[in-house]
Motif scaffolding. Structure first.
Motif, PDB file in Angstrom:
ATOM      1  N   THR A   1      -9.325  47.421   0.514  1.00 46.29           N
ATOM      2  CA  THR A   1      -8.200  48.265   0.093  1.00 46.29           C
ATOM      3  C   THR A   1      -8.083  48.219  -1.423  1.00 46.29           C
ATOM      4  OG1 THR A   1      -6.624  46.434   0.219  1.00 46.29           O
ATOM      5  CG2 THR A   1      -6.842  47.816   2.178  1.00 46.29           C
ATOM      6  N   GLU A   2      -7.514  49.267  -1.958  1.00 46.95           N
ATOM      7  CA  GLU A   2      -7.089  49.243  -3.355  1.00 46.95           C
ATOM      8  C   GLU A   2      -5.574  49.205  -3.326  1.00 46.95           C
ATOM      9  OE1 GLU A   2      -8.609  52.251  -6.126  1.00 46.95           O
ATOM     10  OE2 GLU A   2     -10.222  52.457  -4.637  1.00 46.95           O
ATOM     11  N   THR A   3      -4.992  48.351  -4.134  1.00 48.84           N
ATOM     12  CA  THR A   3      -3.533  48.249  -4.128  1.00 48.84           C
ATOM     13  C   THR A   3      -3.023  48.378  -5.557  1.00 48.84           C
ATOM     14  OG1 THR A   3      -3.607  45.854  -4.409  1.00 48.84           O
ATOM     15  CG2 THR A   3      -3.580  46.691  -2.151  1.00 48.84           C
ATOM     16  N   THR A   4      -1.717  48.569  -5.655  1.00 51.09           N
ATOM     17  CA  THR A   4      -1.140  48.698  -6.997  1.00 51.09           C
ATOM     18  C   THR A   4      -1.050  47.337  -7.691  1.00 51.09           C
ATOM     19  OG1 THR A   4       1.022  48.543  -5.984  1.00 51.09           O
ATOM     20  CG2 THR A   4       0.213  50.753  -6.462  1.00 51.09           C
ATOM     21  N   GLY A   5      -1.210  46.280  -6.957  1.00 49.91           N
ATOM     22  CA  GLY A   5      -1.159  44.961  -7.574  1.00 49.91           C
ATOM     23  C   GLY A   5      -1.330  43.879  -6.532  1.00 49.91           C
TER      24      GLY A   5
ATOM     25  N   ALA B   1     -12.529  51.531  -2.862  1.00 52.40           N
ATOM     26  CA  ALA B   1     -12.395  50.745  -1.632  1.00 52.40           C
ATOM     27  C   ALA B   1     -13.617  50.925  -0.750  1.00 52.40           C
ATOM     28  CB  ALA B   1     -11.127  51.175  -0.901  1.00 52.40           C
TER      29      ALA B   1
ATOM     30  N   ASP C   1       4.006  45.502  -4.227  1.00 55.70           N
ATOM     31  CA  ASP C   1       2.860  46.420  -4.391  1.00 55.70           C
ATOM     32  C   ASP C   1       2.520  47.163  -3.104  1.00 55.70           C
ATOM     33  OD1 ASP C   1       2.141  46.272  -7.141  1.00 55.70           O
ATOM     34  OD2 ASP C   1       1.680  44.166  -6.784  1.00 55.70           O
TER      35      ASP C   1
ATOM     36  N   GLN D   1       1.725  58.127  -2.675  1.00 52.36           N
ATOM     37  CA  GLN D   1       2.663  57.142  -3.238  1.00 52.36           C
ATOM     38  C   GLN D   1       4.050  57.761  -3.336  1.00 52.36           C
ATOM     39  OE1 GLN D   1       1.274  53.891  -4.043  1.00 52.36           O
ATOM     40  NE2 GLN D   1      -0.183  54.946  -2.713  1.00 52.36           N
TER      41      GLN D   1
ATOM     42  N   ILE E   1      -3.141  51.785  -2.189  1.00 49.10           N
ATOM     43  CA  ILE E   1      -3.467  53.123  -2.702  1.00 49.10           C
ATOM     44  C   ILE E   1      -4.551  53.769  -1.835  1.00 49.10           C
ATOM     45  CG2 ILE E   1      -4.295  54.451  -4.667  1.00 49.10           C
ATOM     46  CD1 ILE E   1      -3.418  52.049  -6.420  1.00 49.10           C
ATOM     47  N   THR E   2      -5.621  53.039  -1.606  1.00 48.29           N
ATOM     48  CA  THR E   2      -6.671  53.589  -0.729  1.00 48.29           C
ATOM     49  C   THR E   2      -7.140  52.554   0.273  1.00 48.29           C
ATOM     50  OG1 THR E   2      -8.255  53.058  -2.454  1.00 48.29           O
ATOM     51  CG2 THR E   2      -7.742  55.387  -2.147  1.00 48.29           C
TER      52      THR E   2
ATOM     53  N   CYS F   1      -9.517  56.813   2.798  1.00 47.99           N
ATOM     54  CA  CYS F   1      -8.251  57.514   2.911  1.00 47.99           C
ATOM     55  C   CYS F   1      -7.289  57.034   1.834  1.00 47.99           C
ATOM     56  CB  CYS F   1      -7.790  57.268   4.336  1.00 47.99           C
ATOM     57  SG  CYS F   1      -6.074  57.239   4.621  1.00 47.99           S
ATOM     58  N   SER F   2      -6.656  57.972   1.144  1.00 45.07           N
ATOM     59  CA  SER F   2      -5.701  57.625   0.092  1.00 45.07           C
ATOM     60  C   SER F   2      -4.291  57.836   0.608  1.00 45.07           C
ATOM     61  CB  SER F   2      -5.921  58.512  -1.123  1.00 45.07           C
ATOM     62  OG  SER F   2      -7.236  58.349  -1.566  1.00 45.07           O
TER      63      SER F   2
ATOM     64  N   GLY G   1      -3.035  62.820  -1.242  1.00 46.56           N
ATOM     65  CA  GLY G   1      -3.186  61.773  -0.263  1.00 46.56           C
ATOM     66  C   GLY G   1      -2.349  62.065   0.965  1.00 46.56           C
TER      67      GLY G   1
END
Lengths: 225, 643
Positions: free
Chosen positions: A47-51, A195, A57, A84, A60-61, A80-81, A105
């Motif tokens: 995963t990609e996260t905001t923090g 991701a 947090d 936000q 994001i994806t 998949c995004s 997204g």
């Protein structure tokens, strides 16, 4: 956001899961631990996260690839995004000169529906997967879902176990980052930072690790865990 | 997991159809044949449907007899070894190599076993998505055909034999002009076969197109249809013409290139293409192009060159012609014209130049003197084998009948040879550094002297003698009394009968240079000297095939066949057990000539030394594939001559 979670947690009875989570729960079955590692089906996740803060947090994806018969089918991936909801509009304008007008997204609950439909009963693999799983579960709980029931395996732990089977956690974590391990196992790290890209690298790493365990005589899930 | 700084959250990601994994695979595929022929969208689609496969060293991907899944492979990293049932390594596939596709096209089980030579990453491409592209891009089928041509020998190739051996990257712009003033011969569907045949005879054409009242083509009848279906078949002449027509007809729009039309004929195994206004059967017919028309069009210029040679008066004019021949060669190689055809035309033209030079030299030195002599000018080496596409060294000799009335005959002939050698040099054929030229008294001999020379070589074969034989055995009469050359050949066969052990020596010589096994991993290049780091294609690949062909031809006593490709063809016919290998050797030799010639033209030299790093993937592939037949042929020789 917090209000949503609050509402979900207290306002709805446990039985009223979101449909996508119900579907997942109904079909989930644990893997047979005596089956050969090479024949099992896996979902490799990143995963990609905001923090890094679990409380504040967000994801994001979501990126995931499947390993079936030691292969990664490119047409069967999840990328998949998540749209936000919180936007620091003024900050954004002042810093980037951009105005966030259109929302891109998919809404979080749709992403979760896709995710739970994708993972089925496969074993979930990831590098430092603990955090990703917690983030997904947090989001899931906010949107009427529950926890992930699947078996979860961390590739950084596997690599450590390979090097020091007796006391894997004594090893220095910085030698077991995805970058270091990819270099060590000759995996070309071309496009990191997404991701899906990282999930793909982790999948290659996992396949290589499984082969090394097999050589040591560890051939089933039961022996591995 | 990637940490994104807080303020980056405004970048919102969204679901994309062609995700980064697809792009990663696309980036790789687009670099390699056959994928590089495709459009970006087509490659992306193939990539999106592909599968990534990892193999450990020694892992077996598939075995002989396995039924192929609906996919084939391209090596991303690592190496795959392909083995025969006897365990012999046939081929090593490394980065960018495609394999496992033949069984899919032929719908047959795998003929080879694929095993990972090291840790290997593959991309598996689905056949379902790829097959339509083969139809769409003739170059892909060509590529695949050549890919199977050698090494992994395959029948598929022989069907496409004429399709030649290398795919030129250049866009072929030469357009076949359809002479629209001449109306194509069209007939009504109501007529009989006999009537159609009569029309063909009257109009002097090889085909008639059956058209509807709107002049849209319905079908075509060729003279071949008449031969096979009516004369040899059981259809009667009174029947309706539609009974024997081929329908629907293959159509093309006007202004197609020569190659496009040729490819179309090859692909559909047809000899006629109907040209319509928009290239479909639903528009008006404009013309008909036959295979024959294409051949005529391409041989048009050599015919002109030939005429000019015969009219030339000096070396300057001949030199200009020779330069034109070179341009023609270049054009043909780009058009993928078969090497066999090119060499035939070029050696015919070269021969005519030599003949003209001899004629002019005789004139210059006194024609009366030479007309009284019985002599023959011989071409040796590659010119003798009719394989000289580029201007290489001149190798030649003279054989003459002793005439007691001309005491200084040898001297006169040497003078003539000097003049010929000089003129050939002016035209662009370098002097032979080893002086294997007719002006050298050693190689201007009477019949008896030549017989003694060969006797000495054959009965006392040392290293030098064997080497001489390899050059002189390929002699070919060019000018003068050809029967002198023929009887010398007969004499040599008689000598070989008496001295059977000689072939054993020749066999040993033919095996001196084993082919490089893997060109990719361990590039066999020259270690020192002027040609350091280049690959000697002549010594390492061509000479072994040339030597082997000569040896086997001598053993079978097949005289009069000098061209290496033709020698292998002839040998294949006389040796059915090894026919497949021998045909493959013929193909391999064609490929080698083509590569060498292309390099030579590019570097403006003989093309003997090629730089592997300057070769594209396709040429490397072709070159490597050509090594396998060398190895096979050498194995046959080892057994047959017990070396």
């Amino acid at each position: 956001m917090i209000w949503n979670g609050f509402k979900n947690f207290f306002g709805q009875p446990q039985k009223d899961w979101a449909t996508w989570y119900n579907e997942y729960q109904k079909t989930y079955h644990p893997p047979d631990k005596n089956v050969l590692l090479s024949t099992l089906s896996y979902v490799v996740l990143d995963t990609e996260t905001t923090g890094l803060d679990l409380k504040t947090d967000q994801i994001i994806t979501l990126g995931a690839v499947r390993i079936q018969n030691q292969e990664i089918p490119v047409h069967n991936v999840l990328s998949c995004s998540i749209r936000q909801n919180i936007l620091h509009k003024q900050d954004a304008v002042s810093i980037h000169g951009l105005v966030q007008t259109e929302k891109k997204g998919v809404p979080a609950h749709e992403a979760l529906a896709m995710f739970f439909a994708y993972i089925q009963s496969d074993i979930i693999i990831g590098h430092h997967i603990g955090f990703d799983v917690k983030m997904i579960e947090k989001t899931s709980l906010h949107h009427g879902g529950g926890t992930i029931k699947n078996l979860i395996i961390d590739t950084s732990f596997l690599a450590k176990r390979l090097d020091n089977p007796m006391n894997p956690n004594s090893l220095d974590g910085k030698n077991y980052s995805l970058d270091v391990l990819c270099k060590r196992f000759d995996i070309v790290t071309k496009d990191r930072h997404t991701a899906l890209g990282d999930a793909f690298l982790t999948a290659l790493l996992f396949i290589k690790l499984i082969h090394l365990f097999e050589k040591k005589g560890i051939k089933t899930l039961k022996q591995l865990l | 997991m990637i940490y994104i700084m807080h303020f980056y959250r405004i970048f919102v990601f969204f679901c994309i159809m062609a995700h980064e994994l697809t792009h990663r695979i696309y980036d790789f595929l687009k670099e390699f044949p056959p994928f590089h022929f495709l459009s970006k969208e087509e490659i992306l689609h193939l990539a999106s449907q592909s599968t990534v496969k990892y193999l450990q060293k020694e892992d077996i991907l598939f075995s002989i007899g396995d039924l192929p899944p609906q996919r084939f492979y391209i090596v991303k990293e690592g190496a795959i070894h392909l083995f025969q049932s006897n365990g012999d390594l046939v081929e090593t596939c490394d980065e960018g190599d495609v394999f496992g596709i033949r069984p899919l096209l032929a719908h047959s089980p795998y003929l080879l076993t694929a095993k990972a030579g090291e840790e290997t990453l593959l991309y598996a491409i689905t056949t379902k998505d790829f097959l339509p592209l083969i139809e769409k891009y003739p170059k892909i089928s060509l590529f695949l055909a050549t890919n199977f041509a050698v090494g992994v020998g395959n029948k598929y190739y022989h069907k496409n034999h004429q399709s030649s051996n290398e795919i030129s990257e250049n866009v072929l712009t030469e357009v076949v002009s359809i002479d629209t003033r001449i109306k194509p011969v069209t007939v009504d569907p109501a007529i009989t076969i006999q009537e159609a045949a009569q029309i063909m005879v009257e109009k002097g054409v090889g085909s008639v197109v059956i058209c509807d009242p709107d002049e849209k083509p319905i079908g075509i009848v060729t003279d071949k249809d008449l031969r096979t279906k009516v004369v040899a078949g059981d259809i009667r002449k009174k029947e309706n013409v539609t009974l024997i027509m081929t329908s629907p007809v293959k159509c093309a729009p006007p202004n197609q290139s020569y190659t496009q039309l040729q490819m179309m004929m090859l692909r559909h195994r047809i000899s006629h293409v109907v040209i319509t206004e928009d290239g479909s059967t639903e528009s008006k017919i404009v013309g008909v192009v036959s295979e024959h028309d294409l051949v005529v069009q391409q041989t048009d210029s050599p015919a002109l060159l030939l005429k000019t040679i015969l009219k030339s008066d000096n070396e300057k004019q001949l030199s200009a012609i020779r330069s034109k021949i070179e341009i023609l060669i270049q054009k043909w190689l780009k058009q993928e014209v078969s090497i066999h055809f090119v060499s035939q035309v070029v050696s015919t033209l070269n021969d005519e130049i030599i003949k003209r030079v001899l004629y002019l030299s005789e004139e210059n030195l006194g024609r009366e003197t030479y007309r009284k002599m019985d002599y023959c000018w011989l071409a040796l080496g590659s010119e003798g084998r009719e394989e000289q596409l580029l201007k290489t060294d001149q190798d030649n000799a003279v054989i003459y009948t002793n005439n007691p009335n001309i005491p200084n005959q040898k001297e006169l002939l040497i003078n003539l040879a000097k003049e010929v050698n000089r003129m050939l040099f002016e035209i662009g054929f370098e002097y032979c550094p080893a002086e294997m030229m007719a002006s050298n008294p050693l190689w201007c001999q009477s019949v008896e002297e030549w017989q003694q020379t060969f006797e000495k070589w054959i009965f006392q074969p040392g290293e030098k003698e064997i080497m001489m034989c390899t050059i002189f055995f390929d002699f070919r009469p060019v000018y003068g009394n050809k029967s002198l050359a023929d009887s010398l050949s007969q004499y040599i066969f008689e000598l070989l009968d008496k001295q059977k052990v000689f072939l054993h020596f020749l066999a040993k010589n033919a095996l001196q240079n084993p082919p490089p096994l893997s060109f990719f991993r361990n590039v066999i290049v020259e270690k020192n000297g002027e040609h350091k780091d280049s690959f000697d294609i002549k010594l390492r690949a061509m000479m072994p095939l040339v030597d082997a062909a000569r040896l086997m031809i001598l053993e079978k006593k097949l005289s009069g066949i000098n061209n290496t490709g033709e020698r292998y063809q002839a040998l294949a016919k006389s040796d059915p057990a090894n026919a497949e290998v021998l045909y493959l050797a013929a193909d391999a030799y064609e490929i080698l000539i083509r590569i060498r010639t292309l390099f030579g033209l590019r570097q403006k030299n003989s093309g003997r030394y090629i730089q592997p790093e300057e070769m594209d993937k396709m040429s490397k592939l072709l070159l490597r594939n050509a090594f396998q037949p060398i190895d096979d042929i050498q194995k046959i020789i080892k057994i047959r001559f017990q070396v």
